[in-house]
Design a protein around this motif. Structure first.
Motif, PDB file in Angstrom:
ATOM      1  N   TRP A  17      40.286  13.751 -48.428  1.00  0.00           N
ATOM      2  CA  TRP A  17      39.733  15.012 -47.906  1.00  0.00           C
ATOM      3  C   TRP A  17      40.206  15.253 -46.479  1.00  0.00           C
ATOM      4  N   THR A  18      40.156  14.218 -45.655  1.00  0.00           N
ATOM      5  CA  THR A  18      40.579  14.346 -44.255  1.00  0.00           C
ATOM      6  C   THR A  18      42.068  14.631 -44.179  1.00  0.00           C
ATOM      7  N   GLU A  19      42.860  14.023 -45.063  1.00  0.00           N
ATOM      8  CA  GLU A  19      44.304  14.270 -45.061  1.00  0.00           C
ATOM      9  C   GLU A  19      44.610  15.725 -45.403  1.00  0.00           C
ATOM     10  N   GLY A  22      41.794  17.919 -42.496  1.00  0.00           N
ATOM     11  CA  GLY A  22      41.656  17.542 -41.095  1.00  0.00           C
ATOM     12  C   GLY A  22      40.228  17.269 -40.684  1.00  0.00           C
ATOM     13  N   PHE A  23      39.258  17.674 -41.511  1.00  0.00           N
ATOM     14  CA  PHE A  23      37.855  17.423 -41.189  1.00  0.00           C
ATOM     15  C   PHE A  23      37.496  15.977 -41.554  1.00  0.00           C
ATOM     16  N   SER A  24      36.698  15.333 -40.710  1.00  0.00           N
ATOM     17  CA  SER A  24      36.279  13.960 -40.998  1.00  0.00           C
ATOM     18  C   SER A  24      35.211  13.965 -42.090  1.00  0.00           C
ATOM     19  N   LEU A  25      35.033  12.810 -42.711  1.00  0.00           N
ATOM     20  CA  LEU A  25      34.022  12.692 -43.764  1.00  0.00           C
ATOM     21  C   LEU A  25      32.621  12.864 -43.184  1.00  0.00           C
ATOM     22  N   ASN A  26      32.390  12.311 -41.992  1.00  0.00           N
ATOM     23  CA  ASN A  26      31.056  12.384 -41.393  1.00  0.00           C
ATOM     24  C   ASN A  26      30.624  13.818 -41.112  1.00  0.00           C
ATOM     25  N   ARG A  65      42.220  28.553 -51.897  1.00  0.00           N
ATOM     26  CA  ARG A  65      42.657  28.205 -50.543  1.00  0.00           C
ATOM     27  C   ARG A  65      41.513  27.573 -49.755  1.00  0.00           C
ATOM     28  N   PHE A  66      41.826  26.472 -49.086  1.00  0.00           N
ATOM     29  CA  PHE A  66      40.879  25.810 -48.198  1.00  0.00           C
ATOM     30  C   PHE A  66      41.304  26.022 -46.752  1.00  0.00           C
ATOM     31  N   VAL A  67      40.330  26.281 -45.895  1.00  0.00           N
ATOM     32  CA  VAL A  67      40.605  26.459 -44.470  1.00  0.00           C
ATOM     33  C   VAL A  67      40.568  25.092 -43.803  1.00  0.00           C
ATOM     34  N   LEU A  97      40.369  17.366 -55.837  1.00  0.00           N
ATOM     35  CA  LEU A  97      41.044  18.403 -55.064  1.00  0.00           C
ATOM     36  C   LEU A  97      42.469  17.918 -54.828  1.00  0.00           C
ATOM     37  N   THR A  98      43.441  18.689 -55.289  1.00  0.00           N
ATOM     38  CA  THR A  98      44.833  18.296 -55.145  1.00  0.00           C
ATOM     39  C   THR A  98      45.563  19.304 -54.259  1.00  0.00           C
TER      40      THR A  98
END
Length: 418
Positions: A17-19, A22-26, A65-67, A97-98
């Motif tokens: 997800w972070t890759e 860019g958002f962290s898991l926390n 699309r994801f922001v 999510l791919t």
């Protein structure tokens, strides 16, 4: 990989997800997934989510699309399916999510010019081939490596069906006709390809209609999902085993109380719809407490296992089900069975248990293990419940004990309680 609850809140995300965003898991876990989706794709996402939660779809796959954290957007292929509790209640969704941003860019650019097709096909991180009039006319390096070929010329000019497993021939032909008719794209589809070394590989393909060298052609983007399919199969097998174990009584190996309750309720509803009789047998080992006191709990457990095995062996139809109801009490469900049929099964079980000749010196009825049995047969209606059938069989069992045990009593309203 992700999981979200019934309110659309992220409850699990893996590091990919972070890759992608860019958002962290926390900072992401515990927030609504809609916060990360491009506003123009919100409605599609909401519609799919509601359809899964309402059981209108078993699964869904969509490109949205994801922001990202940098306020850019990435194309992501979302595959989702409902997540269930043990009782069948849907508690959310899970899936994958791919990141398909590069692929989407490639697909967009390929439509602009044939020369760009060639450059982007070769640069694409996915394996790509193009075939026209049934022949492969363009491949990239990833496709050459995928098929374990030495060079592009090993593939160019070959018929597309030469590299497709016979199991997928019809699917490829149908998809090609569909693309040529609609001049569009097809969603990801699973097929089997054959490599030059003879190995068979499961692939996920996305296909699009293009014009190549002035002729109608099919562009195929594919990736190896063999390992994923193997993992899915192992997971399905593991889930099947876990489901079977969760329904099994640990001591006797037949159905447990929870499975019986679910099965009876399901068969009751089916009988209401079909107007067919439903029979229930309740069986109790005579003076089992005395047996335990005499032979100990180890002996008692062995006795229960032998009785359960004997009961199960007398059920010949796939729909019949035996379960341990509790302690020394057993129940048998006989769908679409008249009272006479239930009596026959019950008497057969009783005599086979008696024939085991398991010593029971503490029994005041017989010197071997015996059982008392009650049967009841209803034609279920909406004005009764499965509990009524249970109570009727229980009354018949009680009557069998009253009349001296080691016998079968059929429930009859006018005699119960007399």
């Amino acid at each position: 990989m992700f999981q979200a609850n019934a309110k659309g809140i992220w409850t699990f995300l893996n590091p990919a997800w972070t890759e992608i965003t860019g958002f962290s898991l926390n900072q992401s876990l515990g927030t609504p997934f809609l916060h990360y989706i491009f506003p123009g794709d919100h409605q599609f996402t909401i519609d799919d989510f509601e359809a899964l939660m309402d059981r209108k779809k078993e699964s869904c796959c969509r490109e949205i699309r994801f922001v990202t954290k940098n306020n850019e957007f990435k194309w992501v292929e979302v595959f989702a399916r409902p997540t269930f509790q043990a009782d069948g209640t849907i508690i959310g969704v899970s899936g994958t999510l791919t990141d398909i941003t590069e692929r989407k860019k490639a697909e967009s650019t390929l439509r602009d010019s044939e020369e760009r097709y060639r450059r982007l096909v070769e640069l694409s991180p996915d394996a790509i081939l193009v075939y026209s009039e049934g022949k492969i006319v363009l491949v990239n390096g990833k496709a050459v490596n995928f098929f374990k070929a030495q060079q592009p010329d090993d593939l160019l000019g070959r018929m597309i069906l030469d590299v497709v497993h016979p199991d997928s021939h019809i699917k490829v032909i149908q998809h090609t006709e569909q693309l040529y008719m609609n001049k569009g794209m097809l969603p990801p589809t699973e097929k089997k390809y054959v490599c030059f070394d003879g190995s068979v590989v499961i692939v996920e393909t996305s296909s699009a209609f293009i014009i190549f060298n002035g002729k109608p052609a099919t562009l195929v983007i594919f990736r190896d999902i063999t390992e994923r399919k193997i993992t899915e199969k192992k997971l399905q097998e593991a889930n099947h085993i876990l489901h079977r174990l969760s329904n099994m009584d640990g001591l006797t190996g037949i159905g447990n109380r929870r499975y019986f309750d679910e099965y009876l309720e399901r068969e009751w509803k089916r009988a209401v719809r079909n107007g067919k009789p439903l029979s229930l047998i309740m069986l109790d080992i005579d003076f089992f407490k005395t047996y335990n006191d005499t032979y100990g709990h180890i002996g008692g457990d062995a006795c229960l296992r032998r009785v359960a095995k004997t009961i199960d062996e007398q059920l010949n139809r796939p729909g019949d089900m035996a379960a341990r109801y509790g302690g020394e009490e057993f129940v048998i469900i006989l769908p679409e069975t008249e009272s006479s049929g239930a009596l026959h099964v019950a008497e057969t079980i009783r005599t086979h248990i008696e024939a085991l000749a398991i010593p029971h010196v503490g029994s005041p009825v017989y010197q071997t293990v015996t059982c008392s049995v009650g049967t009841a047969t209803f034609i279920p209606t909406v004005y009764a419940t499965s509990k009524d059938l249970m109570e009727a069989a229980d009354q018949a069992l009680y009557r069998a004990k009253q009349l001296g045990r080691n016998q079968v009593i059929v429930y009859e309203k006018q005699t119960i309680g007399s």
